[in-house]
Write a protein that holds these residues in place. Structure first.
Motif, PDB file in Angstrom:
ATOM      1  N   GLN A 263       0.816  -1.211   0.000  1.00 43.75           N
ATOM      2  CA  GLN A 263       0.000   0.000   0.000  1.00 43.75           C
ATOM      3  C   GLN A 263       0.852   1.265   0.000  1.00 43.75           C
ATOM      4  OE1 GLN A 263      -3.131   0.271  -0.626  1.00 43.75           O
ATOM      5  NE2 GLN A 263      -3.546  -1.928  -0.617  1.00 43.75           N
ATOM      6  N   VAL A 264       2.019   1.219   0.608  1.00 38.58           N
ATOM      7  CA  VAL A 264       2.935   2.367   0.528  1.00 38.58           C
ATOM      8  C   VAL A 264       3.378   2.575  -0.916  1.00 38.58           C
ATOM      9  CG1 VAL A 264       5.252   3.176   1.127  1.00 38.58           C
ATOM     10  CG2 VAL A 264       3.729   2.308   2.910  1.00 38.58           C
ATOM     11  N   THR A 769      11.966   6.755   7.336  1.00 34.41           N
ATOM     12  CA  THR A 769      11.722   5.325   7.563  1.00 34.41           C
ATOM     13  C   THR A 769      12.605   4.513   6.609  1.00 34.41           C
ATOM     14  OG1 THR A 769       9.839   5.510   6.061  1.00 34.41           O
ATOM     15  CG2 THR A 769       9.366   5.576   8.418  1.00 34.41           C
ATOM     16  N   PRO A 770      13.926   4.512   6.847  1.00 38.34           N
ATOM     17  CA  PRO A 770      14.830   3.829   5.907  1.00 38.34           C
ATOM     18  C   PRO A 770      14.576   2.334   5.775  1.00 38.34           C
ATOM     19  CG  PRO A 770      15.979   4.457   7.922  1.00 38.34           C
ATOM     20  CD  PRO A 770      14.647   5.132   7.972  1.00 38.34           C
ATOM     21  N   ALA A 771      14.142   1.698   6.859  1.00 36.56           N
ATOM     22  CA  ALA A 771      13.872   0.256   6.761  1.00 36.56           C
ATOM     23  C   ALA A 771      12.701   0.001   5.821  1.00 36.56           C
ATOM     24  CB  ALA A 771      13.573  -0.321   8.138  1.00 36.56           C
ATOM     25  N   LEU A 776      10.552  -1.440   0.402  1.00 38.11           N
ATOM     26  CA  LEU A 776       9.888  -1.014  -0.827  1.00 38.11           C
ATOM     27  C   LEU A 776      10.777  -1.274  -2.036  1.00 38.11           C
ATOM     28  CD1 LEU A 776       7.194   0.385  -1.522  1.00 38.11           C
ATOM     29  CD2 LEU A 776       8.469   2.521  -1.645  1.00 38.11           C
ATOM     30  N   ASP A 777      12.058  -1.011  -1.901  1.00 42.69           N
ATOM     31  CA  ASP A 777      12.985  -1.265  -3.006  1.00 42.69           C
ATOM     32  C   ASP A 777      12.996  -2.737  -3.381  1.00 42.69           C
ATOM     33  OD1 ASP A 777      13.649   1.391  -3.099  1.00 42.69           O
ATOM     34  OD2 ASP A 777      15.471   1.170  -1.898  1.00 42.69           O
ATOM     35  N   ALA A 782      12.496  -4.469 -10.999  1.00 43.33           N
ATOM     36  CA  ALA A 782      12.400  -3.680 -12.226  1.00 43.33           C
ATOM     37  C   ALA A 782      11.005  -3.729 -12.849  1.00 43.33           C
ATOM     38  CB  ALA A 782      13.452  -4.156 -13.225  1.00 43.33           C
ATOM     39  N   GLU A 783      10.436  -4.920 -12.970  1.00 40.47           N
ATOM     40  CA  GLU A 783       9.158  -5.031 -13.673  1.00 40.47           C
ATOM     41  C   GLU A 783       8.003  -4.511 -12.845  1.00 40.47           C
ATOM     42  OE1 GLU A 783       8.195  -8.482 -16.012  1.00 40.47           O
ATOM     43  OE2 GLU A 783      10.228  -9.207 -15.788  1.00 40.47           O
ATOM     44  N   ARG A 784       8.033  -4.745 -11.525  1.00 42.06           N
ATOM     45  CA  ARG A 784       6.940  -4.243 -10.703  1.00 42.06           C
ATOM     46  C   ARG A 784       7.004  -2.727 -10.608  1.00 42.06           C
ATOM     47  NH1 ARG A 784       7.846  -9.131  -6.626  1.00 42.06           N
ATOM     48  NH2 ARG A 784       6.448 -10.609  -7.579  1.00 42.06           N
ATOM     49  N   GLU A 785       8.211  -2.174 -10.550  1.00 45.77           N
ATOM     50  CA  GLU A 785       8.353  -0.718 -10.571  1.00 45.77           C
ATOM     51  C   GLU A 785       7.736  -0.176 -11.852  1.00 45.77           C
ATOM     52  OE1 GLU A 785       9.128   2.959  -9.384  1.00 45.77           O
ATOM     53  OE2 GLU A 785      10.052   1.373  -8.206  1.00 45.77           O
TER      54      GLU A 785
END
Length: 791
Positions: A263-264, A769-771, A776-777, A782-785
């Motif tokens: 969701q983020v 919120t680096p964690a 998220l990364d 690549a494809e989901r981005e």
């Protein structure tokens, strides 16, 4: 992080306590470092588990309970039991001419005797442990072999020497019997107990290091607000729970990981979209839209008016609309989309309607031109002053027609351009593309939709339509970067549709009556569809099967064939059916259009005007058949699922779906929406040769029992794996959702969406919120981005 469905993490602060592994994420360590090269290789090859995090997010599919202790004299056959007993004797036996070995162990507890049996190379290991006189706890499923009670490959725990303190033994017994046994998704090369042993090794390694370097992707405030345990505790509880309550707490926490990170990602997409520039498109007063509304012979429903206002408000904004339009079959979604397209033309732009098949594109073009009348003849003699041009562009058009369509598109003469994937070819240029309407979104790949949107100088507005309703949480997950509009009213004048299951094998007279009903409808001046899963008579197909028997639902012919799908997408294939589980491994091939049409013409429907429609026909031939059927020149249309969406023939009142069990629930609901579109009631006949007891029959009964598309979509989606539900958001590998169920976990998804929206509004780059940013990364490979970037 969420990586291929697994959450791993990075150090939470820069002052993480020193440790041998704090410099790197221990969940990213290769499994070989912890469980050994041989085990790691098997896990990677057969289970796609390569890192420590992969293994820890390979969750148990269920848990077995050892339960209360049972006396040997009271053991129930075919039930799981746990006993405390003493080893009486052991012996190794050979079989299969000495190539196989088994260990037999006899237990006694004073009330009876029980035999344990172990096969394979591990037998000698168990013989060294299970010495006569040793006491232990033994757990497994009781079976009867050669009139002797037996446990095959039981779990066991030895209790120490006979003179050991009774209190210690009692504690050990209590701990053993109360513990849940995790059962993992496994394979022949890596059994569940081996996976459990590897998990034990990994957990021990991490706990010895204090879980150093492992960090939680959920912010502390969110964990506190929703009473969620830290990630290490959740992972320990899900793999080694002390009881059911620990399992539930761990599962809830891990579901939150998946829901929140996804969701983020979607909230950040919505946030970025809201800041893209777009040309506002407002309908002109007394313009094309006003003239079109004045021509309508009916009044719009309240739902159509409400959704129209939502869409026009989006179109008037200076950032691009990204909206999902869904609703009940026959609720008038196409009309709502057409009004939006006309509003954009009023505002000086062009609108493109992207359809999944040529049959549907041609049907859209024909019906839109008919509805618009002289308004579709802009610039032509007799055309309306406010009119525009409606152009069709498909891949099979002749060269001259194609050149004309391309010219009208690039010059802007055509305000509305309707087509298939031909619209996304490089040579297609628009004068000023303001709106893209995607019909049947799931039938197009991401790149195809993006290629069309890239034809505009500024990002065009986007309206996505789904053929059948989808539950709210699925819309929030699969289409989570889109705002949603729902049409939940049917237009006035729509007649009810009655649906019946026709058990052709059990009750052949029901099928005979079905064909009589078709003849009765035709005699009354109305028309019928007959839908089949396959085309038939294709290259290499068995054209000789079927024949007249096909009409009785007992024989079929031909191999399945498909309408060419949109590039990069196999979901557009027609006539494939759903492959429903019928409880039988030796069923005949699915019924085929060509065979059924011949059988009907020679048998129960002899004398009626029957035609075929399928994806193997030339486009002009398909268009001609649809034109003749729409004009009432044909009585019965025998077709594949090319008629599933968009086909509108109000005079068609009856549909027989052959081998209906081979179609999905939502597909059946969509198909039956082709009848009952006029003043006369509709009748849908679901023909099957399956017995009542099989699950596929239950699905047909569900379709027959309700016309609520939202309820049917829920039934349909509950029967699929989660990765299938999220097929559009996933890029072809394993689903990123391993624990979350989008149908069942509505409360978590709704809360996660709210929390994500608030967090992204405060910190869109996730710098605080680096964690979470790391998680998220990992989710957005690549494809989901690319999926999220292109909407």
């Amino acid at each position: 992080m969420v990586c291929n469905g697994r959450v791993s993490a990075q150090p939470e602060t820069s002052n993480t306590p020193p440790s041998s592994r704090s410099a790197a994420d221990p969940l990213a360590d290769p499994l070989a470092r912890v469980v050994g090269g041989a085990t790691a290789k098997v896990m990677a090859t057969h289970l796609d588990l390569r890192t420590v995090g992969d293994l820890l997010h390979h969750y148990p599919r269920r848990y077995a309970e050892r339960g209360e202790l049972t006396r040997l004299s009271d053991l129930p056959v075919d039930e799981h039991a746990t006993v405390v007993a003493e080893v009486a004797d052991t012996r190794i036996l050979t079989f299969n001419r000495g190539r196989g070995q088994r260990l037999e162990v006899t237990l006694t507890d004073g009330s009876g005797r029980l035999q344990l049996v172990f096969f394979g190379r591990g037998a000698h290991h168990h013989k060294r442990e299970l010495l006569p006189g040793r006491r232990g706890l033994f757990s497994g499923k009781v079976s009867l072999f050669n009139r002797r009670l037996q446990l095959a490959h039981p779990s066991y725990q030895l209790l120490g020497t006979t003179g050991e303190d009774a209190g210690s033994e009692a504690d050990a017994v209590a701990a053993f019997t109360s513990r849940l046994i995790p059962l993992y998704p496994a394979c022949r090369q890596m059994e569940s107990w081996k996976i459990a042993k590897a998990v034990d090794t990994v957990l021990a390694s991490l706990e010895a290091d204090g879980w150093a370097g492992v960090r939680d992707p959920l912010p502390p405030r969110l964990r506190a607000d929703h009473d969620l345990p830290p990630l290490p505790e959740a992972l320990r509880r899900v793999h080694r729970p002390a009881g059911r309550k620990e399992v539930e707490a761990a599962r809830r926490r891990l579901k939150w990981d998946e829901a929140f990170v996804l969701q983020v990602a979607l909230a950040r997409r919505r946030y970025a979209d809201a800041r893209l520039p777009a040309v506002p498109r407002r309908p002109a007063p007394d313009g094309l839209l006003t003239a079109f509304d004045a021509k309508l012979p009916f009044t719009l429903t309240e739902g159509q008016c409400r959704v129209g206002e939502e869409i026009f408000a989006d179109l008037a904004a200076d950032h691009p609309m990204h909206r999902l339009l869904q609703g009940e079959v026959g609720s008038g979604k196409t009309l709502v989309a057409l009004r939006a397209m006309l509003g954009v033309v009023d505002g000086g732009g062009q609108a493109a309607l992207l359809a999944p098949t040529e049959v549907l594109a041609q049907q859209h073009h024909r019906s839109i031109v008919e509805m618009m009348g002289e308004l579709a003849e802009g610039g032509l003699l007799g055309g309306a002053e406010q009119g525009t041009r409606v152009t069709l562009l498909t891949g099979s058009m002749g060269a001259a027609a194609r050149r004309r369509a391309l010219l009208e598109t690039v010059t802007g003469e055509a305000g509305l351009v309707i087509g298939t994937h031909a619209l996304i070819e490089d040579r297609v240029r628009f004068h000023d593309l303001g709106l893209v309407v995607v019909d049947e979104q799931h039938r197009f790949g991401v790149r195809q939709r993006d290629a069309l949107r890239s034809r505009a100088e500024h990002p065009p507005h986007l309206l996505v339509m789904t053929a059948t309703p989808i539950p709210r949480t699925v819309a929030m997950t699969v289409f989570g970067d889109l705002e949603t509009s729902v049409l939940d009213q049917l237009p006035e004048g729509r007649s009810p549709i009655v649906t019946h299951v026709v058990p052709a094998e059990d009750k052949p007279h029901f099928l005979r009556r079905a064909w009589e009903r078709v003849r009765e409808e035709v005699a009354a001046g109305r028309q019928a569809y007959v839908v089949c899963p396959r085309i038939g008579d294709g290259p290499g197909e068995d054209a000789g099967a079927g024949g007249a028997g096909a009409t009785a639902g007992t024989k079929g012919a031909g191999a399945k064939d498909a309408d060419p799908p949109a590039p990069g997408d196999t979901a557009a294939a027609e006539g494939t059916g759903s492959g429903a589980d019928d409880g039988s491994g030796d069923r005949r091939p699915p019924l085929a259009v060509l065979d059924v049409a011949r059988s009907l013409a020679a048998g129960p429907l002899a004398g009626l005007r029957i035609a075929e429609l399928h994806g193997r026909m030339a486009p002009d031939a398909k268009d001609e058949v649809m034109r003749r059927f729409s004009a009432g020149e044909l009585d019965v249309l025998v077709a594949t699922t090319v008629i599933e969406v968009g086909v509108n023939v109000p005079n068609a009142t009856v549909m027989a779906i052959m081998d209906a069990d081979r179609f999905g629930v939502s597909q059946l609901h969509q198909l039956r929406g082709r009848v009952g579109r006029g003043e006369h009631p509709g009748l849908c006949l679901l023909v099957t040769d399956l017995p009542e007891a099989v699950p596929a029959r239950a699905r047909l009964e569900a379709v027959a029992s309700t016309r609520d598309g939202f309820e049917l979509s829920r039934i349909d989606l509950e029967q699929r794996r989660e990765g299938d539900v999220l097929g559009q958001a996933q890029s072809g590998g394993r689903s990123s959702l391993r624990m979350l169920a989008v149908i069942e976990d509505e409360d978590i998804i709704i809360e996660a969406r709210r929390e994500a929206a608030e967090l992204v509004e405060r910190d869109p780059e996730l710098t605080r919120t680096p964690a979470l940013r790391t998680a998220l990364d990992a989710l957005l490979d690549a494809e989901r981005e690319e999926f999220l970037e292109r909407g």
